[in-house]
Design an enzyme around this catalytic site. Structure first.
Site, PDB file in Angstrom:
ATOM      1  N   ASP A 123       0.463  -0.750   0.015  1.00 22.56           N
ATOM      2  CA  ASP A 123      -0.207   0.467   0.407  1.00 22.56           C
ATOM      3  C   ASP A 123       0.588   1.409  -0.167  1.00 22.56           C
ATOM      4  O   ASP A 123       2.328   1.347   0.945  1.00 22.56           O
ATOM      5  CB  ASP A 123      -0.690  -0.187   1.173  1.00 22.56           C
ATOM      6  CG  ASP A 123      -1.512   1.197   1.523  1.00 22.56           C
ATOM      7  OD1 ASP A 123      -2.950   1.055   0.739  1.00 22.56           O
ATOM      8  OD2 ASP A 123      -1.646   2.236   2.401  1.00 22.56           O
ATOM      9  N   GLU A 130       0.879  -0.751  -4.813  1.00 26.82           N
ATOM     10  CA  GLU A 130       0.401   0.101  -5.029  1.00 26.82           C
ATOM     11  C   GLU A 130       1.743   2.177  -5.510  1.00 26.82           C
ATOM     12  O   GLU A 130       1.359   2.360  -4.151  1.00 26.82           O
ATOM     13  CB  GLU A 130      -0.552   0.759  -4.571  1.00 26.82           C
ATOM     14  CG  GLU A 130      -2.076   1.161  -4.593  1.00 26.82           C
ATOM     15  CD  GLU A 130      -2.351   2.261  -3.217  1.00 26.82           C
ATOM     16  OE1 GLU A 130      -3.034   3.073  -3.901  1.00 26.82           O
ATOM     17  OE2 GLU A 130      -1.876   2.534  -2.577  1.00 26.82           O
TER      18      GLU A 130
HETATM   19  C1  BGC Z   1      -5.039   3.050   0.173  1.00 25.43           C
HETATM   20  C2  BGC Z   1      -6.252   3.520   0.702  1.00 25.43           C
HETATM   21  C3  BGC Z   1      -6.013   4.222   2.023  1.00 25.43           C
HETATM   22  C4  BGC Z   1      -4.726   5.118   1.707  1.00 25.43           C
HETATM   23  C5  BGC Z   1      -3.900   5.231   2.984  1.00 25.43           C
HETATM   24  C6  BGC Z   1      -4.329   3.986  -0.408  1.00 25.43           C
HETATM   25  O1  BGC Z   1      -3.403   4.132  -1.328  1.00 25.43           O
HETATM   26  O2  BGC Z   1      -5.891   2.591  -1.137  1.00 25.43           O
HETATM   27  O3  BGC Z   1      -7.908   3.392   0.872  1.00 25.43           O
HETATM   28  O4  BGC Z   1      -6.652   5.296   2.755  1.00 25.43           O
HETATM   29  O5  BGC Z   1      -3.174   3.804   1.332  1.00 25.43           O
HETATM   30  O6  BGC Z   1      -3.551   4.032   3.504  1.00 25.43           O
END
Ligand code: BGC
Length: 551
Positions: A209, A251
């Site tokens: 993430d 991501e």
């Molecule tokens: C996730 C979100 C989240 C954020 C902070 C993002 O990239 O997909 O849902 O709120 O990271 O963790």
């Protein structure tokens, strides 16, 4: 056509992945307390399998106060008790593996909750100590001033004052999510140990993430810095030493060249979400022209052999327009979110079906693109039945409502009282559970769900979709795109009419190849001399057509 895999090819399993993304919280509640749980998910694994997915990505399930739906972790080794316990998680992994489904979990590595014991310890520790340096502190709030604020709707700074620490702490997201300090080797080591712990629970991969923000440096955007990539290479090495089949998915919502850096030389992330492509698919449909897709695809074909894009249309977040130009963002906002409440941060908080005005043909077209463009597709739970959203809910919860299984109370998600659900089920209107649910669509041969199952079944017969090359073909019509997927003689032609009008197009094929026969979709294909194919398309029509299956 499917080919037999050699050992090395088998370890590239993620190239054949069809990923189904879901949140345990809102998938199925087995004990009637209003919140989904691992036992419930286990009961629904056959549904996922029969849909045609082979990999499940579950959103965060570690212990958390839930202020950002689990993206605010307080214990990286504990299962959130609302979803079950470690045993339930293990049972879920074994039940998935018994069916041949892989499991990808979420790793929120950039930040923690401010309730995390690491933060509680850090804010009380001596300046300069290893414990204090688990997070990023400053006396002033003007350091790293070139870093943008991401949650623009709620935050206006990446710094927040902490009276206990007597300093500001750095956070790229909500102020309750302090960023970990990856300059501190103890942080890197702690996160590697967390990963090893979950690898030992037999998972198959991690979604990393918010990975571009690990390191910040003065005078830069503090995104995708060289030091961040060095840390990722280190993480990759440690993870692979523990289990060489584990997959890392980045991501990284970044400009095209920057996203591609997350593959490294095949020594960083195995996969990356295709953020450059996603908004361009919506742009192409809105404009009725192929060019946005063609340029996004051609710019991103050249990635290391062992790497793969994760392609998606929608997910649990807003449809992000952060990386498109201001002009394009305004265009997409006016096309897809004319009402202010549908917008959040720099994006759109709507699900796929409402974005497509619930138009079956357009929803099919979007899926036909998702399943045939180069990469492994990621399907967001509920989109396969055309679920709607609830933009009256705060934050991004409107696209995270409970799965609609039946036309019974709470859409069959939970037996608890309606007012006592973790999030309200969509109950009224065209997207309400009485009209949109799994059970009725399973019974209806012509339903969207049965179409998605069929499309995935066709896709699974052809290795070219996950593994093949992609060659964009010339057409004489700007509303029609056409490309050839080819893997070891398994060759499929994919063509799409992106416009709301009927279209005719001439598509130039290699004259030595046999005439195509339609596998999915419709279209009148007439092969003329010298490989010229004359195709006509109804509005938003598409087809995949088999050209050859030689090995
Ligand atoms: C996730 C979100 C989240 C954020 C902070 C993002 O990239 O997909 O849902 O709120 O990271 O963790």
């Amino acid at each position: 056509m499917k080919t037999r895999r050699t050992g090395q090819e088998q370890s590239l399993w993620y190239k054949d992945a069809v990923i189904y993304q879901l949140h345990v919280r809102t998938f199925f509640d087995s004990d009637g307390n209003g919140t989904g749980d691992f036992q419930g998910l286990i009961q629904k694994l056959d549904y996922i399998l029969e849909l045609g997915a082979n990999t499940v990505w579950i959103m965060p399930f570690f212990r958390s106060p839930g202020d950002d739906d689990g993206y605010d972790v307080t214990d990286y080794r504990a299962v959130d008790p609302r979803y079950g316990n470690l045993n339930d998680f293990r049972n879920f992994v074994s039940a998935a593996h018994a069916r041949g489904l892989r499991v990808i979990i979420e790793l929120v590595l950039n930040h923690t909750s401010d309730d995390h014991p690491w933060f509680q310890r850090a804010r009380r520790s001596e300046i300069g100590s290893t414990d204090r340096d688990y997070y990023v502190w400053s006396k002033n709030d003007d350091k790293f001033s070139q870093a943008r604020v991401i949650f623009t709707d709620v935050e206006n700074s990446n710094w927040t004052w902490d009276p206990i620490a007597n300093a500001h702490y750095w956070h790229r997201f909500y102020e309750h999510q302090p960023d970990l300090n990856y300059n501190n080797p103890a942080v890197v080591q702690s996160m590697i140990e967390v990963m090893q712990y979950w690898i030992d629970q037999d998972i198959d991969g991690f979604r990393l993430d918010a990975v571009p923000y690990l390191i910040e440096r003065e005078g830069t955007s503090s995104e995708s810095l060289a030091e961040t990539h060095r840390i990722l290479k280190r993480i990759r090495k440690s993870v692979c030493e523990r289990n060489p089949d584990i997959v890392l998915i980045a991501e990284a919502n970044q400009p095209t060249e920057k996203v591609m850096e997350y593959f490294g030389d095949g020594d960083e992330c195995h996969m990356a979400f295709h953020f450059p492509l996603m908004p361009q698919i919506f742009m192409a449909i809105a404009k009725g022209k192929g060019q946005p897709i063609i340029s996004a695809v051609t710019r991103t074909l050249d990635i290391p052999d062992s790497c793969q894009w994760a392609i998606f249309l929608r997910n649990h977040d807003e449809l992000s327009l952060e990386m498109v130009s201001d002009k394009d963002r305004q265009y997409l906002w006016s096309a897809y979110a004319p009402e202010e409440e549908a917008r959040i941060n720099l994006g759109i908080r709507r699900r796929l079906a409402p974005l497509m005005d619930n138009d079956r043909q357009r929803i099919e077209l979007m899926h036909a693109l998702l399943l045939s463009l180069p990469g492994s597709p990621v399907l967001y739970y509920g989109d396969e039945i055309g679920m709607g959203d609830n933009i009256a809910l705060a934050d991004r919860h409107g696209v995270r409502t409970p799965m609609q299984w039946t036309d019974e109370a709470n859409g069959g998600f939970s037996s608890n009282a309606e007012d006592d659900l973790t999030l309200p089920v969509i109950s009224d209107g065209a997207y309400g559970f009485r009209r949109v649910n799994v059970a009725s669509q399973l019974d209806d041969a012509g339903s969207l769900l049965n179409w998605v199952r069929h499309a995935l079944a066709v896709r699974s017969e052809h290795d070219c979709f996950g593994r093949g090359t992609c060659r964009i073909l010339e057409t004489n019509n700007e509303s029609v795109i056409s490309f050839i997927r080819d893997y070891a003689g398994d060759i499929v032609l994919c063509s799409f009419n992106l416009s709301s009008d009927q279209q005719a197009a001439n598509i130039q094929l290699n004259p030595d190849l046999p005439a195509p026969s339609v596998l999915l979709g419709s279209g009148d294909l007439q092969t003329g001399g010298k490989g010229l194919l004359a195709a006509t398309f109804a509005p938003y029509a598409y087809h995949w057509a088999l050209i050859a299956t030689e090995s």
